[in-house]
Design a protein around this motif. Structure first.
Motif, PDB file in Angstrom:
ATOM      1  N   THR A   1      -2.460   3.099   5.244  1.00 12.83           N
ATOM      2  CA  THR A   1      -2.895   2.117   6.236  1.00 12.83           C
ATOM      3  C   THR A   1      -2.073   0.829   6.119  1.00 12.83           C
ATOM      4  OG1 THR A   1      -5.150   2.985   6.244  1.00 12.83           O
ATOM      5  CG2 THR A   1      -4.844   0.726   7.033  1.00 12.83           C
ATOM      6  N   LEU A   2      -1.831   0.395   4.895  1.00 15.53           N
ATOM      7  CA  LEU A   2      -1.043  -0.819   4.688  1.00 15.53           C
ATOM      8  C   LEU A   2       0.367  -0.660   5.241  1.00 15.53           C
ATOM      9  CD1 LEU A   2      -2.152  -1.685   1.043  1.00 15.53           C
ATOM     10  CD2 LEU A   2      -2.914  -2.775   3.158  1.00 15.53           C
ATOM     11  N   ARG A   3       0.944   0.486   5.062  1.00 14.58           N
ATOM     12  CA  ARG A   3       2.308   0.720   5.562  1.00 14.58           C
ATOM     13  C   ARG A   3       2.314   0.921   7.079  1.00 14.58           C
ATOM     14  NH1 ARG A   3       6.273   1.468   1.928  1.00 14.58           N
ATOM     15  NH2 ARG A   3       7.445   2.996   3.148  1.00 14.58           N
ATOM     16  N   ALA A   4       1.247   1.486   7.619  1.00 12.19           N
ATOM     17  CA  ALA A   4       1.141   1.588   9.071  1.00 12.19           C
ATOM     18  C   ALA A   4       1.032   0.207   9.703  1.00 12.19           C
ATOM     19  CB  ALA A   4      -0.066   2.445   9.440  1.00 12.19           C
ATOM     20  N   ASP A   5       0.466  -0.744   8.953  1.00 12.20           N
ATOM     21  CA  ASP A   5       0.361  -2.133   9.405  1.00 12.20           C
ATOM     22  C   ASP A   5       1.677  -2.885   9.314  1.00 12.20           C
ATOM     23  OD1 ASP A   5      -2.239  -2.303  10.220  1.00 12.20           O
ATOM     24  OD2 ASP A   5      -3.004  -3.169   8.360  1.00 12.20           O
ATOM     25  N   THR A   6       2.688  -2.277   8.683  1.00  7.63           N
ATOM     26  CA  THR A   6       3.922  -2.989   8.356  1.00  7.63           C
ATOM     27  C   THR A   6       5.097  -2.339   9.063  1.00  7.63           C
ATOM     28  OG1 THR A   6       2.953  -3.451   6.173  1.00  7.63           O
ATOM     29  CG2 THR A   6       5.302  -3.890   6.442  1.00  7.63           C
ATOM     30  N   PRO A   7       5.474  -2.791  10.249  1.00  6.14           N
ATOM     31  CA  PRO A   7       6.545  -2.138  11.012  1.00  6.14           C
ATOM     32  C   PRO A   7       7.871  -2.060  10.263  1.00  6.14           C
ATOM     33  CG  PRO A   7       5.370  -3.728  12.372  1.00  6.14           C
ATOM     34  CD  PRO A   7       4.871  -3.924  10.977  1.00  6.14           C
ATOM     35  N   GLY A   8       8.137  -3.051   9.410  1.00  6.52           N
ATOM     36  CA  GLY A   8       9.434  -3.105   8.744  1.00  6.52           C
ATOM     37  C   GLY A   8       9.732  -1.951   7.823  1.00  6.52           C
TER      38      GLY A   8
ATOM     39  N   LEU B   1       7.733  -8.638   4.276  1.00  8.75           N
ATOM     40  CA  LEU B   1       7.522  -8.075   5.603  1.00  8.75           C
ATOM     41  C   LEU B   1       6.118  -8.444   6.083  1.00  8.75           C
ATOM     42  CD1 LEU B   1       9.002  -4.484   5.126  1.00  8.75           C
ATOM     43  CD2 LEU B   1      10.143  -6.492   6.128  1.00  8.75           C
ATOM     44  N   MET B   2       6.034  -8.980   7.291  1.00 10.73           N
ATOM     45  CA  MET B   2       4.735  -9.385   7.839  1.00 10.73           C
ATOM     46  C   MET B   2       3.963  -8.169   8.347  1.00 10.73           C
ATOM     47  SD  MET B   2       5.458 -12.948   9.910  1.00 10.73           S
ATOM     48  CE  MET B   2       6.780 -12.264  10.921  1.00 10.73           C
ATOM     49  N   PRO B   3       2.643  -8.135   8.161  1.00 18.12           N
ATOM     50  CA  PRO B   3       1.815  -7.075   8.739  1.00 18.12           C
ATOM     51  C   PRO B   3       1.468  -7.382  10.200  1.00 18.12           C
ATOM     52  CG  PRO B   3       0.461  -8.504   7.388  1.00 18.12           C
ATOM     53  CD  PRO B   3       1.869  -9.013   7.261  1.00 18.12           C
ATOM     54  N   LYS B   4       1.013  -6.382  10.920  1.00 16.25           N
ATOM     55  CA  LYS B   4       0.737  -6.513  12.349  1.00 16.25           C
ATOM     56  C   LYS B   4      -0.243  -7.635  12.697  1.00 16.25           C
ATOM     57  CE  LYS B   4       1.769  -1.756  13.802  1.00 16.25           C
ATOM     58  NZ  LYS B   4       1.173  -0.479  14.279  1.00 16.25           N
ATOM     59  N   PRO B   5      -1.355  -7.818  11.972  1.00 16.55           N
ATOM     60  CA  PRO B   5      -2.267  -8.902  12.353  1.00 16.55           C
ATOM     61  C   PRO B   5      -1.599 -10.281  12.353  1.00 16.55           C
ATOM     62  CG  PRO B   5      -3.366  -7.406  10.861  1.00 16.55           C
ATOM     63  CD  PRO B   5      -1.926  -7.002  10.876  1.00 16.55           C
ATOM     64  N   VAL B   6      -0.671 -10.491  11.422  1.00 17.23           N
ATOM     65  CA  VAL B   6       0.066 -11.757  11.378  1.00 17.23           C
ATOM     66  C   VAL B   6       1.006 -11.855  12.575  1.00 17.23           C
ATOM     67  CG1 VAL B   6       1.737 -13.111  10.057  1.00 17.23           C
ATOM     68  CG2 VAL B   6      -0.104 -11.902   8.870  1.00 17.23           C
ATOM     69  N   ILE B   7       1.731 -10.786  12.824  1.00 17.86           N
ATOM     70  CA  ILE B   7       2.672 -10.755  13.954  1.00 17.86           C
ATOM     71  C   ILE B   7       1.933 -10.975  15.270  1.00 17.86           C
ATOM     72  CG2 ILE B   7       4.338  -9.323  15.208  1.00 17.86           C
ATOM     73  CD1 ILE B   7       4.768  -7.819  12.483  1.00 17.86           C
TER      74      ILE B   7
ATOM     75  N   ASN C   1      -8.786  -9.552   2.256  1.00 22.55           N
ATOM     76  CA  ASN C   1      -9.421  -8.270   2.561  1.00 22.55           C
ATOM     77  C   ASN C   1      -8.975  -7.171   1.596  1.00 22.55           C
ATOM     78  OD1 ASN C   1     -10.931  -9.246   4.702  1.00 22.55           O
ATOM     79  ND2 ASN C   1      -9.379  -8.760   6.235  1.00 22.55           N
ATOM     80  N   ILE C   2      -7.709  -7.208   1.215  1.00 19.19           N
ATOM     81  CA  ILE C   2      -7.221  -6.226   0.242  1.00 19.19           C
ATOM     82  C   ILE C   2      -7.785  -6.529  -1.143  1.00 19.19           C
ATOM     83  CG2 ILE C   2      -5.153  -5.327  -0.909  1.00 19.19           C
ATOM     84  CD1 ILE C   2      -3.618  -6.007   1.678  1.00 19.19           C
ATOM     85  N   GLY C   3      -7.811  -7.825  -1.470  1.00 19.84           N
ATOM     86  CA  GLY C   3      -8.290  -8.258  -2.780  1.00 19.84           C
ATOM     87  C   GLY C   3      -7.130  -8.623  -3.688  1.00 19.84           C
ATOM     88  N   LEU C   4      -7.105  -9.865  -4.170  1.00 22.54           N
ATOM     89  CA  LEU C   4      -5.991 -10.320  -5.011  1.00 22.54           C
ATOM     90  C   LEU C   4      -5.922  -9.561  -6.322  1.00 22.54           C
ATOM     91  CD1 LEU C   4      -3.990 -12.481  -4.065  1.00 22.54           C
ATOM     92  CD2 LEU C   4      -6.154 -12.646  -2.862  1.00 22.54           C
ATOM     93  N   GLU C   5      -7.066  -9.164  -6.865  1.00 20.40           N
ATOM     94  CA  GLU C   5      -7.055  -8.373  -8.097  1.00 20.40           C
ATOM     95  C   GLU C   5      -6.412  -7.007  -7.847  1.00 20.40           C
ATOM     96  OE1 GLU C   5      -7.787  -9.218 -11.042  1.00 20.40           O
ATOM     97  OE2 GLU C   5      -9.052 -11.013 -10.893  1.00 20.40           O
TER      98      GLU C   5
END
Length: 394
Positions: A6-13, A27-33, A284-288
């Protein structure tokens, strides 16, 4: 556990490159873009002022999401153009006098050191650097001794240097600064987004960071955290803006009560909204979870690279972050970077002039290759990077 697909699907780069230059710009994820492009289109259709008014509530969400990232409250957060901008604003608020001491470290960011030297040249402050422990990283004992004897006006530490995977003991130093009532400035440019960063544990008065790196936000956005101590002491930037103060009379102004006294009136609001989404994405991912994944990747990478003949890994310290630097006599760092880029593998360079004290300490006279994976990278990408590097060195 991270949902890597899912994380990589969010990342077009990731469809185009193996990106291990996250210490430079991730690389920016889709929600940021989407947040950035959506607001630009709104400005184009409605007008810049009108778009900002329409998205006023969402823009305020930047402050809360940044505060959530650091375990603080929104009134302690200022939006800035980048980390160096935030750092300069913090420094300019401190009323330095001739003879005041700035206590810092050997492993620091070049722009911070240049700012200290500029203050030294103009105002006559003294720049003192604590020594390193033999294993790498600043000696907390030496820092404590120098705080006790020199009584510095400011202690300034970079959490993770740009040229190394070293993690400095910012919490222990913060306790010393709190004990001796010394202003404490932390550059968290390379740590926010890849590690949990809690200002209540660091006990810092100022903390600066940028969005383009491990937070995976847009270029052109950073932030400054300021403590209650700063606000109560009424410290404010030297060149305060109408955003940060009210003009009371011909010869009088009053700074606002919050960290926004450190801001300018004009903002790239599309980037502000993108930065807010970057905050929320990391939370949402969690820094830990992010930190745990990054540790796995950097340990895999360093183990494989250490097996390559003629490769010297430069990073020192008991705790290492998701940044790795290396040199080899077989090819220059510039040649390696260019060869990797031709294979669509993004890395970056760590030149000596960006870290002369650290490089001198390590006996380095040349530029190093810097590799910085992040949680969305895969083990296969690490393997491909190492195999490609092996082929380049042959």
């Amino acid at each position: 556990m991270l949902d890597l697909s899912t994380l990589r699907a969010d990342t077009p780069g990731v469809q185009h490159v193996i990106h291990v230059n996250n210490a430079g710009a991730a690389l920016m994820p889709k929600p940021v873009i989407d947040a950035i492009t959506g607001h630009i289109m709104l400005e184009a259709e409605r007008g810049g002022y009108e778009a900002a008014e329409q998205r006023k509530e969402a823009i305020q969400g930047f402050y809360q999401s940044t505060a959530d990232l650091l375990n603080t409250t929104a009134d302690h957060i200022a939006a800035t153009a980048n980390a160096t901008d935030a750092y300069s604003r913090a420094l300019s608020s401190i009323p330095f006098e001739r003879g005041d001491v700035i206590l810092t470290t050997i492993n620091d960011y070049v722009s911070n050191q240049l700012a200290f030297l500029s203050l030294q040249k103009r105002f006559g402050v003294k720049v003192v650097r604590a020594i390193d422990d033999p294993l790498g990283g600043v000696s907390v004992n030496d820092m404590a001794q120098k705080i006790k004897t020199l009584r510095p006006k400011l202690v300034a530490v970079t959490h993770i240097p740009t040229n190394s995977g070293l993690i400095q003991p910012v919490e222990a130093i913060g306790q010393l600064c709190q004990e001796f009532d010394v202003l404490y400035l932390v550059d968290a440019c390379q740590s926010v987004g890849q590690l949990p960063v809690d200002v209540t544990q660091i006990h810092c008065d100022f903390l600066t960071a940028t969005y383009r790196k491990f937070l995976r936000g847009p270029r052109g956005m950073g932030f400054l955290y300021v403590s209650d101590n700063v606000l109560i002491s009424k410290l404010a930037p030297l060149f305060i803006d109408l955003r940060g103060a009210s003009w009371e009379s011909a010869d009088k102004f009053t700074p606002v009560s919050t960290a926004q006294r450190f801001e300018d009136w004009e903002f790239p609001y599309a980037l502000v909204l993108g930065a807010a989404e970057a905050n929320r994405y990391a939370l949402n991912i969690g820094l830990e979870n992010i930190a745990r994944r990054n540790t796995e990747l950097i340990e895999l990478l360093s183990t494989q690279l250490a097996e390559l003949p003629g490769v010297r890994l430069l990073d020192q310290g008991e705790r290492l972050a998701s940044i790795l630097t290396l040199v080899t006599e077989r090819r220059s760092a510039v040649e390696i970077k260019n060869a990797l880029q031709a294979e669509r593998i993004n890395t970056s360079l760590s030149p000596r002039e960006a870290a002369i004290l650290d490089f001198d300490h390590k006996g380095m006279t040349t530029t190093a290759l810097r590799i910085s994976p992040h949680y969305y990278n895969t083990e296969d990408e690490i393997h491909t990077l190492v195999e490609t590097l092996k082929r380049i060195l042959k």
